[in-house]
Design a protein around this motif. Structure first.
Motif, PDB file in Angstrom:
ATOM      1  N   ASN A   1       0.803  -1.233   0.000  1.00 33.84           N
ATOM      2  CA  ASN A   1       0.000   0.000   0.000  1.00 33.84           C
ATOM      3  C   ASN A   1       0.834   1.281   0.000  1.00 33.84           C
ATOM      4  O   ASN A   1       2.000   1.285   0.379  1.00 33.84           O
TER       5      ASN A   1
ATOM      6  N   ASN B   1      -5.556   1.016  -2.721  1.00 41.25           N
ATOM      7  CA  ASN B   1      -4.582   2.064  -2.378  1.00 41.25           C
ATOM      8  C   ASN B   1      -3.153   1.568  -2.543  1.00 41.25           C
ATOM      9  O   ASN B   1      -2.225   2.101  -1.941  1.00 41.25           O
ATOM     10  N   ASP B   2      -2.957   0.564  -3.360  1.00 40.26           N
ATOM     11  CA  ASP B   2      -1.599   0.056  -3.585  1.00 40.26           C
ATOM     12  C   ASP B   2      -0.756   1.095  -4.317  1.00 40.26           C
ATOM     13  O   ASP B   2      -1.240   1.795  -5.211  1.00 40.26           O
TER      14      ASP B   2
END
Ligand SMILES: Nc1ncnc2c1ncn2[C@@H]1O[C@H](COP(=O)(O)OP(=O)(O)O)[C@@H](O)[C@H]1O
Ligand SMILES: CC(C)(COP(=O)(O)O)[C@@H](O)C(=O)NCCC(=O)O
Ligand SMILES: [Mn+2]
Length: 910
Positions: free
Chosen positions: A742, A776-777
């Motif tokens: 993330n 949300n990587d």
């Protein structure tokens, strides 16, 4: 942690509870054409300009050609500046009942060719040498079918999508090809309808031999498509792993209108050894006469409610209800199909159409199964593959055929079915283009993805092509009005099985449904990605299965279905906000939600529709679906905000870490990675947490809870390898691949400090990040800027990033003013080739594969990459899997633990 507190006040300003920013990055999508396939198709983003096509295949425009790079290379890249990438091939199989169409669309590479890529290529010694410059750089293969009786619909379809000219981006004048365009076609219709194609579309059909095409298509499918072949017994579908080196010989039975049986000994080596005129046309034709059904599907559906005992003469009817056990026939065995209808004084109207349909279906399927078995026996073939659209993915048909083969061969021969059942001929025709490029592709270069249109298109809906995204959305809106009707399955009545003495028993076909014509196609869109490779450090690539959770367990499937459905409203909010919250974004968000829900519903009904289904596939489908509606980074502003907040506290964290002795430092760093993995916008529980504090508060809380032993705790073994023991000194690793997860704290406060420690110890570090965004990587595109920011506060990172070529453009403002050439080991960034929270190591980018060659340590981080996938993967080098389990059920199932437990699994090279 004390140092962090000082910065905390500042961070309150960029608190996590803040309303989503409404900024939109300018994303010039307006000039990208979008197309939507009516009928059974899917949606595809198209791009490009003119097509150069003439003769039997697209011709190369070699004007101004030049060799790019080193002319000494074995396969230098030839740059063809005037050659369009957007070539479109189309091939047809026009059968007695159905027209099958296979076409290729060039697909734009969504991951930008940035500076980082160039540098990585140079550093890792990657050249474009093995990348073909023509004709398939990457694109998609689509599969569509039409009824032959409605050939005009097919012509309209080709015309509307301009497939005969090269795609929608290069329409031909008045819809008629101006040059002498030749399209490959097979099947009898290639002769019968040649004039019609010439007249309507201005194209000539180049006839290819039907058997040649069938075999070429079947061989390609069996060698190159994962989960293509499967067995179907008593309602159970099981995929069969075919070893491409051990495929031949086999019997290919194509059940179209009629039936062909072909003994296949190799590529292009075959003989049509048998066949029968009692085939799919017989079932449909006789069935129509006897039942007055209007469509094939209606007839098939009827059979599901039928009881053949009213039509067929059973052994029991002849033997007064007894078995004929001496020769192994039970009373329930069919002695004579339709035999009962002669002995009673009844007319056709006195029989239920349902019963007639079932008797007919069983008669024909069983007969084909039996002849196939005899043919296989004659040539001593053990494997029989069945294709053709008579099968139509219908459980009962497949069970009956399997039953016959198994019964008569005493289990010696095996009936297998192909997911692309009826498309073999069309694929073969496609492959007969001189330069199709397909047979050079290997299984790892083909990614089959869910066809984005399938679950919500009905076979009867043949609209005009949808020219742009707007039309696609309107269509989705219209669809919703009809949605329930289209997606509602027709339940298949399980028939009472008799387990007697074999013969014509009633096969079981539990849980299967007969769907509308369109979604009945159990084929996805084949993405051709020639740059993908198998990750070279997998210990057992052949037996590697990325998924830890097997969704063939219905309760598991239901659970994850619910999780994803519940997450949907929040995801839509984020996606819409990421595009500025405009009305257009809202409409797109709505359409995405509908499309994704429909896909989920479809998979709930038939989980194995597109091959074996794992959790990673579901998570990837969500991302693909978002991209389909042009949401390219739904968590964009959240990521940015968390990066900034985390970068602000990084210097203090580094000071704190540097004050520790070696052992404490290593433990703190691993602890830090685990703690920071809590920032996961894909986890329901974590998102709820974020409403309770700022990034830093949550990070601190998470670290405070890091009590060892962790649920899986191999830290001591890892430490021994890293730091050595009293008796044994250990050399540093040569190169470590860090599969990062993330954005925000996870990368900045977790993985980067760990990378720094490795660099400090003399290990080269390669950060492996997503090619496309997912949740949300952090992506490979974003990482150089984050590293550059971090490097402003840290010499180790700065020198390593410089050595790795990451800081070319970055304006570094270091505390250290020395300008000497970097002596550090390098820090690099490579993309992993995917756009999902999980990773399938059978298909990774060539960059990653090249970087892996020198690596002797892999660190996989996060739930998606280290738990949902790869938890059980074995590697040729040392591997560390780090993750926080952010889901209660998963924690219970995998480690008999609880939510927020941590996993630190270390596996030294075997
Ligand atoms: N929608 C459909 N319309 C007509 N026939 C269908 C349909 N779906 C499946 N079938 C079955 O598929 C058979 C045709 O299979 P196919 O492999 O396309 O052969 P062909 O090349 O002879 O048309 C038909 O005879 C029928 O049994
Ligand atoms: C999508 C994820 C795999 C991402 O986790 P990560 O790899 O970022 O650690 C994970 O958030 C997940 O499995 N979420 C669904 C489970 C849930 O909401 O409880
Ligand atoms: Mn993630």
């Amino acid at each position: 942690m004390a140092g962090l507190v000082e910065k905390e006040q500042r961070q309150q300003l960029i608190g996590i509870n803040e309303k989503e920013e409404k900024q939109v990055e300018s994303e010039d999508n307006n000039n990208k054409g979008c197309e939507f396939e009516s009928g059974q198709g899917d949606m595809v983003l198209g791009a490009g300009n003119s097509i150069h096509r003439s003769g039997s295949r697209p011709q190369l425009d070699v004007s101004k050609a030049e060799i790019q790079g080193n002319v000494e290379e074995k396969y230098p890249t030839i740059l063809l500046p005037n050659q369009s990438d957007d070539l479109s091939h189309l091939a047809l199989d026009i059968g007695g009942s159905l027209i099958k169409l296979v076409y290729f669309s060039r697909h734009e590479d969504q991951s930008a060719d940035d500076k980082r890529k160039k540098i990585v290529k140079e550093r890792l010694g990657l050249s474009n040498g093995n990348r073909r410059s023509y004709p398939i750089l990457g694109g998609r293969l689509h599969f569509v079918k039409f009824e032959t009786g409605k050939i005009n619909e097919c012509l309209d379809f080709i015309h509307s999508k301009q497939l005969h000219c090269g795609g929608p981006e290069s329409p031909c004048a008045d819809g008629v090809a101006d040059r002498n365009v030749i399209i490959k076609a097979t099947g009898g219709g290639a002769y019968k309808y040649a004039d019609l194609f010439k007249e309507r579309l201005g194209v000539s059909l180049d006839k290819e031999d039907e058997m040649d095409c069938l075999v070429a298509g079947a061989n390609f499918l069996l060698k190159a498509i994962r989960h293509e072949a499967f067995t179907h017994m008593e309602g159970q579908k099981e995929f069969v792993q075919i070893d491409p080196n051990d495929l031949f010989p086999y019997l290919l039975v194509n059940i179209g209108s009629g039936v062909s049986m072909i003994k296949v000994d190799g590529d292009g080596k075959f003989e049509r050894v048998s066949g029968t005129n009692v085939g799919g046309g017989t079932y449909w034709g006789l069935g129509r006469l006897l039942t007055k059904c209007k469509s094939f599907d209606e007839l098939l559906e009827l059979s599901q409610k039928g009881d053949n005992r009213t039509i067929d003469m059973l052994v029991g009817d002849i033997y007064g209800g007894l078995d004929y056990s001496k020769i192994g026939l039970s009373a329930a065995t069919i002695a004579s199909s339709f035999g009962k209808t002669i002995s009673e004084k009844k007319e056709l109207e006195d029989y239920r159409p349902e019963d007639i349909s079932l008797s007919l279906l069983r008669m024909i399927s069983y007969n084909i199964g039996q002849i196939s078995y005899l043919t296989a026996l004659r040539f001593r073939l053990k494997r029989i593959f069945f294709g053709g659209f008579f099968i139509r993915g219908h459980a009962y048909t497949m069970d009956t055929i399997s039953f016959a083969v198994q019964f008569w061969s005493n289990g010696e021969a095996q009936a297998m079915f192909l997911r692309h059942e009826g498309f073999m001929g069309a694929l073969g025709a496609f492959m007969s283009y001189e330069k199709h490029g397909l047979d050079d592709l290997m299984v790892h270069q083909l990614v089959e993805r869910f066809p984005m249109g399938a679950p919500y298109t009905g076979g009867k809906i043949h609209g005009p092509p949808l020219g742009d995204l707007n039309e696609k959305i309107s269509w989705m809106e219209k669809f919703v009005r009809r949605g329930t009707e289209i997606t509602a399955p027709v339940p298949m009545t399980p028939l009472a099985a008799t387990t007697g003495l074999g013969g014509f028993e009633v096969p079981l076909s539990k849980g299967s449904t007969l769907r509308s014509d369109a979604s009945a196609l159990n084929v996805g869109v084949l993405h051709l990605v020639p740059t993908l490779e198998v990750f070279p450090l997998l210990a057992n690539p052949k037996s590697y299965d990325p998924n830890t959770i097997d969704l063939s367990d219905p309760s598991e499937l239901k659970y994850w279905y619910t999780i994803l459905s519940e997450h949907l409203p929040d995801l839509v909010d984020k996606a819409v906000a990421s595009e500025g919250g405009t009305d257009d974004a809202k409409r797109r968000g709505d359409a995405f939600a509908r499309a994704f829900s429909a896909h989920l519903a479809r998979l709930m009904e038939e989980p194995a529709a597109y091959g074996k289904l794992g959790l990673a596939n579901l998570l990837e489908m969500r991302e693909e679906c978002l991209r389909e509606f042009q949401f390219f980074d739904a968590y964009r502003s959240i990521k940015q905000r968390e990066n900034e907040a985390s970068l602000a506290v990084l210097p203090d964290l580094l000071v704190e870490i540097d004050s520790m002795d070696e052992e404490t430092r290593l433990l703190t760093l691993i602890e830090g990675v685990l703690a920071a993995n809590i920032f996961d916008w894909g986890s329901r529980a974590c998102v709820d947490l974020y409403h309770k504090g700022t990034i830093i508060e949550i990070y601190r809380m998470s670290r405070n809870k890091m009590q060892r032993p962790w649920r899986v705790d191999d830290f001591d073994a890892f430490k021994a390898r890293m730091l050595g023991t009293k008796n044994k000194k250990m050399p540093p690793h040569r190169r470590a691949l860090l599969f990062v997860d993330n954005s925000g704290a996870d990368i900045v406060l977790g993985m980067l400090p760990l990378a720094r420690e490795l660099l400090r110890r003399g290990t080269e570090v390669v950060l492996v990040a997503n090619s496309l965004s997912a949740l949300n990587d952090v992506t490979a595109m974003e990482l150089p800027d984050i590293v550059a920011e971090a490097a402003k506060h840290c010499d180790i990172l700065r020198r390593a990033a410089e050595a790795g070529g990451l800081l070319v453009d970055a304006m570094i403002n270091t505390s250290d003013s020395s300008k000497e050439k970097s002596s550090s080991v390098p820090l690099m960034v490579v993309e992993n080739g995917c756009g999902s929270p999980c990773i399938d190591l059978r298909q990774v980018s060539s960059e990653l594969a090249a970087a892996a060659k020198e690596a002797d340590l892999i660190i996989l981080e996060g739930m998606g990459r280290a738990l949902h996938t790869n938890l059980n993967a074995q590697f040729k080098c040392d591997a560390l899997k780090l993750a926080m389990v952010k889901n209660q059920r998963l924690a219970e199932k995998l480690v008999n633990g609880n939510i927020y437990d941590c996993i630190c699994k270390y596996e030294p090279a075997g």
